[in-house]
Design an enzyme around this catalytic site. Sequence first.
Site, short mmCIF file in Angstrom:
data_model
loop_
_atom_site.label_atom_id
_atom_site.label_comp_id
_atom_site.label_asym_id
_atom_site.label_seq_id
_atom_site.Cartn_x
_atom_site.Cartn_y
_atom_site.Cartn_z
N ARG A 59 -7.63 -12.97 11.74
CA ARG A 59 -6.49 -13.55 12.47
C ARG A 59 -6.22 -12.83 13.78
O ARG A 59 -5.82 -13.44 14.77
CB ARG A 59 -5.25 -13.50 11.55
N ILE A 85 1.17 -19.72 16.47
CA ILE A 85 0.23 -19.70 15.35
C ILE A 85 1.12 -19.61 14.11
O ILE A 85 2.06 -18.82 14.05
CB ILE A 85 -0.75 -18.50 15.46
N SER A 86 0.86 -20.47 13.11
CA SER A 86 1.74 -20.53 11.94
C SER A 86 1.70 -19.24 11.13
O SER A 86 0.73 -18.49 11.15
CB SER A 86 1.32 -21.69 11.04
N GLN A 87 2.78 -19.05 10.36
CA GLN A 87 2.87 -17.92 9.42
C GLN A 87 1.71 -18.04 8.41
O GLN A 87 1.41 -19.14 7.95
CB GLN A 87 4.21 -18.10 8.71
#
Length: 237
Positions: A59, A85-87
């Site tokens: 990530r 950017i999503s959790q």
Amino acid sequence: MLRASRRLVLIVFGLGCAMNEPTASDDTAPLRERMVQDQIAARGIRDPRVLDALSRVPRHELVPEELRVHAYEDRPLPIGHDQTISQPYVVAYMSEQLQLSGDERVLEVGTGSGYQAAVLAELAREVYTIEIVKPLGERARADLARLGYRNVHVRVGDGYRGWPEQAPFDAIIVTAAPGHVPQPLVDQLAVGGRLVLPVGGFDQDLLRIERHADGIREEKLIGVRFVPMRGEAEKVE
Ligand code: SAH
């Protein structure tokens, strides 16, 4: 002394992963392991393939350089152009809901950083992903290629109408929220296919829509907050 032994643990861990997981062969692997245990598995995600995918995808390689130290924290992060950017938990949850076993062709609307696309690339055969903000789409395409994801195809454009040339899809995931379910996406589901998407305004419901031979089944999952879907979704209400 403490420091030396800690480094040794990191090195041993890194080597262990390097033998079968080339993308995780750096010393960030323990950070991902901890993320998966504390944020993902602890909250009930069980699919071992999803847990494995999240422990593999680097990530930190997909967030802006100055935010890399935060890459494995329990939150979304800004990626520029007002997008996020999503959790990690949300990525894991949505991925699990798609029920992928490895053979599928998947469509994503909202490429953003490319992180969710990379996770899908670990879980399915081919991933088609569409991003409306050109510089984001181009950056994600370059980053995914650099990381070796050859089964991800990035298109710059409005994903409201899906990707008809590549339809039907076994699974479709939408990571920007329209105010209603885009019919073209439902139409591009294969029989047996799953569509997972947020629908609503500021607060949204995550929906899971399944296409069966005899019709559509819709289920409400959890409450979420994604950025709004831009483009045609804003005109058709
Ligand atoms: N899945 C991404 C997070 C996405 S944030 C990740 O893993 O990083 C939502 C993204 O959807 C943003 O990049 C936004 O620009 C994009 N988006 C918004 N409306 C869109 C549309 N109509 N078609 C394609 N992408 C869209």
